[in-house]
Design a protein around this motif. Structure first.
Motif, short mmCIF file in Angstrom:
data_model
loop_
_atom_site.label_atom_id
_atom_site.label_comp_id
_atom_site.label_asym_id
_atom_site.label_seq_id
_atom_site.Cartn_x
_atom_site.Cartn_y
_atom_site.Cartn_z
N ALA A 123 0.84 -1.20 0.00
CA ALA A 123 0.00 0.00 0.00
C ALA A 123 0.87 1.25 0.00
N ARG A 124 1.89 1.27 0.84
CA ARG A 124 2.80 2.42 0.90
C ARG A 124 3.49 2.63 -0.45
N ALA A 125 3.96 1.56 -1.05
CA ALA A 125 4.65 1.67 -2.35
C ALA A 125 3.70 2.24 -3.41
N HIS A 126 2.44 1.82 -3.37
CA HIS A 126 1.49 2.33 -4.36
C HIS A 126 1.25 3.83 -4.14
N VAL A 127 1.03 4.22 -2.91
CA VAL A 127 0.80 5.64 -2.61
C VAL A 127 2.01 6.47 -3.04
N GLU A 128 3.19 6.01 -2.69
CA GLU A 128 4.40 6.76 -2.99
C GLU A 128 4.77 6.75 -4.47
N SER A 129 4.11 5.89 -5.25
CA SER A 129 4.38 5.86 -6.70
C SER A 129 3.74 7.04 -7.42
N TRP A 130 2.80 7.71 -6.79
CA TRP A 130 2.14 8.86 -7.39
C TRP A 130 3.02 10.09 -7.21
N ALA A 131 3.26 10.80 -8.29
CA ALA A 131 4.14 11.98 -8.25
C ALA A 131 3.62 13.05 -7.30
N SER A 132 2.30 13.14 -7.13
CA SER A 132 1.71 14.18 -6.28
C SER A 132 1.66 13.79 -4.80
N SER A 133 2.15 12.61 -4.45
CA SER A 133 2.07 12.15 -3.07
C SER A 133 3.07 12.86 -2.18
N PRO A 134 2.57 13.57 -1.14
CA PRO A 134 3.51 14.13 -0.17
C PRO A 134 4.10 12.99 0.68
N PRO A 135 5.07 13.28 1.51
CA PRO A 135 5.62 12.24 2.39
C PRO A 135 4.52 11.64 3.28
N VAL A 136 4.57 10.32 3.45
CA VAL A 136 3.60 9.63 4.29
C VAL A 136 4.02 9.77 5.75
N LYS A 137 3.11 10.30 6.56
CA LYS A 137 3.36 10.44 8.00
C LYS A 137 3.10 9.11 8.70
N GLU A 138 1.95 8.49 8.38
CA GLU A 138 1.64 7.18 8.95
C GLU A 138 0.66 6.44 8.06
N LEU A 139 0.68 5.13 8.18
CA LEU A 139 -0.22 4.24 7.48
C LEU A 139 -0.89 3.40 8.54
N VAL A 140 -2.20 3.60 8.73
CA VAL A 140 -2.93 2.95 9.82
C VAL A 140 -3.76 1.81 9.26
N LEU A 141 -3.56 0.60 9.78
CA LEU A 141 -4.39 -0.53 9.37
C LEU A 141 -5.82 -0.26 9.80
N ALA A 142 -6.74 -0.22 8.83
CA ALA A 142 -8.15 -0.01 9.13
C ALA A 142 -8.91 -1.32 9.12
N PHE A 143 -8.49 -2.23 8.24
CA PHE A 143 -9.13 -3.55 8.13
C PHE A 143 -8.23 -4.42 7.28
N GLY A 144 -8.12 -5.68 7.64
CA GLY A 144 -7.31 -6.58 6.83
C GLY A 144 -7.70 -8.03 6.96
N VAL A 145 -7.69 -8.71 5.85
CA VAL A 145 -7.82 -10.16 5.78
C VAL A 145 -6.65 -10.59 4.89
N ALA A 146 -5.51 -10.79 5.52
CA ALA A 146 -4.29 -11.08 4.78
C ALA A 146 -4.29 -12.54 4.32
N PRO A 147 -3.79 -12.80 3.13
CA PRO A 147 -3.14 -11.88 2.19
C PRO A 147 -4.11 -11.30 1.15
N LEU A 148 -5.40 -11.53 1.32
CA LEU A 148 -6.38 -11.10 0.31
C LEU A 148 -6.48 -9.59 0.17
N VAL A 149 -6.68 -8.88 1.30
CA VAL A 149 -6.89 -7.44 1.20
C VAL A 149 -6.52 -6.74 2.50
#
Length: 159
Positions: free
Chosen positions: A34-60
């Motif tokens: 998820a972080r890599a995808h966000v940071e791949s956008w040229a307009s993305s400012p630096p990420v302060k934090e990435l908070v897990l909101a929901f997960g069923v790994a490895p599906l989503v």
């Protein structure tokens, strides 16, 4: 611009959330994707934090992205948060305005992905669709529709 999302009910790995070692490893991999995808956008400012909101790994995994500074340009100009979804499906990031909780973020993800799949199957113009970085084909569109159906039937009710 909407108020920052309240993350107090998210499964952030607190002691009352009992993830096994394998699940924690898989969630960390989703977070990295998820972080890599966000940071791949040229307009993305630096990420302060990435908070897990929901997960069923490895599906989503659904993550709330908080930026160190507001987005400087584009459709999300001024925004300080966005959703990032990653997993065994195309990664996406999108605004929180219309999706204030993780289940709504997954519903919005499904709608965006479904639009892409239907456009591909109709041999339509993808310029108005979310840019999914794969060669558009009927096979991939149908696979994505199967994933969307699974998310809607089995995963979103858990979120």
């Amino acid at each position: 611009m909407s108020e920052p999302l309240d993350t107090s009910d998210y499964p952030t790995g607190a002691a009352e959330v009992d993830y096994g070692a394998k699940a924690l490893t898989a969630l960390e991999a989703l977070k990295a994707d998820a972080r890599a995808h966000v940071e791949s956008w040229a307009s993305s400012p630096p990420v302060k934090e990435l908070v897990l909101a929901f997960g069923v790994a490895p599906l989503v995994g659904v993550f709330l992205v908080r930026f160190a500074e507001p987005i400087a340009s584009g459709e999300l100009e001024g925004g300080t948060e966005m959703w990032a979804v990653a997993g065994d499906l195309p990664a996406m990031c999108f605004e929180t305005e219309d999706a204030r909780v993780p289940s709504d973020a997954l519903r919005l993800y499904c709608a965006i992905a479904e639009d892409w799949a239907e456009t591909v199957l109709a041999d339509g113009d993808l310029s108005q669709c979310y840019p999914i970085p794969v060669e558009p084909s009927a096979e991939l569109a149908e696979m994505l529709q199967e994933r969307i159906a699974l998310l809607r039937k089995d995963i979103i009710p858990l979120a």
